[in-house]
Scaffold this motif. Structure first.
Motif, mmCIF file in Angstrom:
data_model
loop_
_atom_site.group_PDB
_atom_site.id
_atom_site.type_symbol
_atom_site.label_atom_id
_atom_site.label_comp_id
_atom_site.label_asym_id
_atom_site.label_seq_id
_atom_site.Cartn_x
_atom_site.Cartn_y
_atom_site.Cartn_z
ATOM 1 N N CYS A 123 20.361 -23.046 26.006
ATOM 2 C CA CYS A 123 21.531 -22.187 26.218
ATOM 3 C C CYS A 123 21.148 -20.799 26.727
ATOM 4 O O CYS A 123 21.686 -20.334 27.718
ATOM 5 N N HIS A 124 20.236 -20.147 26.035
ATOM 6 C CA HIS A 124 19.945 -18.750 26.411
ATOM 7 C C HIS A 124 18.912 -18.635 27.533
ATOM 8 O O HIS A 124 18.614 -17.528 27.960
ATOM 9 N N GLN A 125 18.359 -19.749 27.993
ATOM 10 C CA GLN A 125 17.436 -19.816 29.131
ATOM 11 C C GLN A 125 16.065 -19.211 28.814
ATOM 12 O O GLN A 125 15.934 -18.382 27.931
ATOM 13 N N ALA A 176 18.077 -14.505 29.686
ATOM 14 C CA ALA A 176 19.211 -13.877 30.376
ATOM 15 C C ALA A 176 20.513 -14.648 30.178
ATOM 16 O O ALA A 176 21.579 -14.188 30.602
ATOM 17 N N GLY A 177 20.459 -15.810 29.537
ATOM 18 C CA GLY A 177 21.666 -16.610 29.339
ATOM 19 C C GLY A 177 22.204 -17.157 30.645
ATOM 20 O O GLY A 177 21.511 -17.166 31.666
ATOM 21 N N LEU A 178 23.465 -17.649 30.622
ATOM 22 C CA LEU A 178 24.127 -18.132 31.832
ATOM 23 C C LEU A 178 25.403 -17.322 31.978
ATOM 24 O O LEU A 178 26.216 -17.311 31.053
ATOM 25 N N PHE A 192 26.724 -18.545 28.399
ATOM 26 C CA PHE A 192 25.815 -18.194 27.302
ATOM 27 C C PHE A 192 25.386 -16.743 27.456
ATOM 28 O O PHE A 192 24.866 -16.371 28.504
ATOM 29 N N PRO A 193 25.564 -15.932 26.416
ATOM 30 C CA PRO A 193 25.257 -14.507 26.539
ATOM 31 C C PRO A 193 23.746 -14.269 26.604
ATOM 32 O O PRO A 193 22.970 -15.086 26.122
ATOM 33 N N PRO A 194 23.346 -13.161 27.214
ATOM 34 C CA PRO A 194 21.919 -12.831 27.291
ATOM 35 C C PRO A 194 21.381 -12.365 25.943
ATOM 36 O O PRO A 194 22.119 -11.781 25.151
ATOM 37 N N LEU A 195 20.108 -12.651 25.688
ATOM 38 C CA LEU A 195 19.426 -12.060 24.533
ATOM 39 C C LEU A 195 18.658 -10.825 24.984
ATOM 40 O O LEU A 195 18.332 -9.953 24.183
ATOM 41 N N ALA A 196 18.371 -10.784 26.301
ATOM 42 C CA ALA A 196 17.671 -9.628 26.868
ATOM 43 C C ALA A 196 18.601 -8.419 26.826
ATOM 44 O O ALA A 196 19.693 -8.452 27.392
#
Ligand code: HEC
Length: 198
Positions: A88-90, A94-96, A100-104
């Motif tokens: 999900c978060h890639q 950075a997410g999608l 999916f929200p970014p964690l960065a």
């Protein structure tokens, strides 16, 4: 006189009928077998022929021990991220966009320890705003999937990568939050509930 009466008794006078008997294994052979067996067992016990790596696939006993030791060693946050979060978060964190929200650079990741810990333990549903963008997905709960040490390790990894520079998460914090939220069975309701924990 007694003798005479005994021999005249037909039961005693007659020999028993002959019958075939098993021919027993000669004692010498049994002794040889016992000696050979105890030599063979003694040889295996004393010579440790299984330790000779060049007779097998060249992996020594030490190699195999080191391998089994590694799996019980410290948990690897990067490995847990790759197994549990990447989908999900890639890989870039950075997410999608829009899904999916970014964690960065996320304010939720970089907040005080208890906040990301609670997000991982219980998950999120409902609207969540990350870096100014609203998301309405579902973040799964990990309290039954990951141990305290694993949650601490993956969050420590996330907070120190993707350009993030926040301190590590202690296993004790995860323990405390897990204990505090023991009765909680539903995910956090997005911004509404999580903003209060900030
Ligand atoms: C099935 C997809 C999925 C998986 C797997 C997943 N997440 Fe999430 N995560 C989400 C979604 C969707 C949200 C936003 C929730 C919302 O919109 O209410 C989110 C939100 C978050 C947030 C808060 C918002 C932000 O972007 O900072 C954090 C922190 C987070 N996830 C960390 C993780 C970590 C760490 C893992 C792995 C252990 C993980 N997630 C696994 C989908 C997922």
């Amino acid at each position: 006189m007694v003798e005479e009466s005994k021999t005249s008794d037909p039961q005693i006078r007659e020999n028993p009928d002959p019958h075939e008997t098993n021919r027993p294994v000669p004692k010498k052979v049994i002794v040889i077998i016992v000696l050979a067996l105890s030599w063979a067992i003694g040889y295996i016990l004393m010579a440790h022929p299984g330790d000779e790596a060049q007779w097998g696939d060249n992996r020594t006993k030490a190699d195999l021990m080191a391998h089994s030791g590694a799996s019980t060693g410290p948990v690897d946050g990067a490995q847990i991220y790759a197994a549990q979060c990447v989908a999900c978060h890639q890989a870039s964190g950075a997410g999608l966009p829009g899904v999916f929200p970014p964690l960065a650079g996320s304010e939720w990741v970089l907040a005080k320890e208890s906040l990301p810990v609670n997000i991982l333990l219980h998950g999120i549903s409902g609207k969540l705003t990350v870096k100014g963008t609203a998301y309405t997905g579902t973040m799964p709960a990990f309290k039954d999937k990951l141990s305290d040490a694993e949650i601490a390790a993956v969050l420590t990894f996330v907070r120190a990568n993707f350009g993030n520079k926040a301190g590590p998460i202690a296993v004790a914090s995860v323990q405390t939050e897990r204990q505090a939220g023991k009765a909680k069975t539903s995910p956090w309701n997005g911004d509404d509930e999580l903003a209060k924990l900030k």
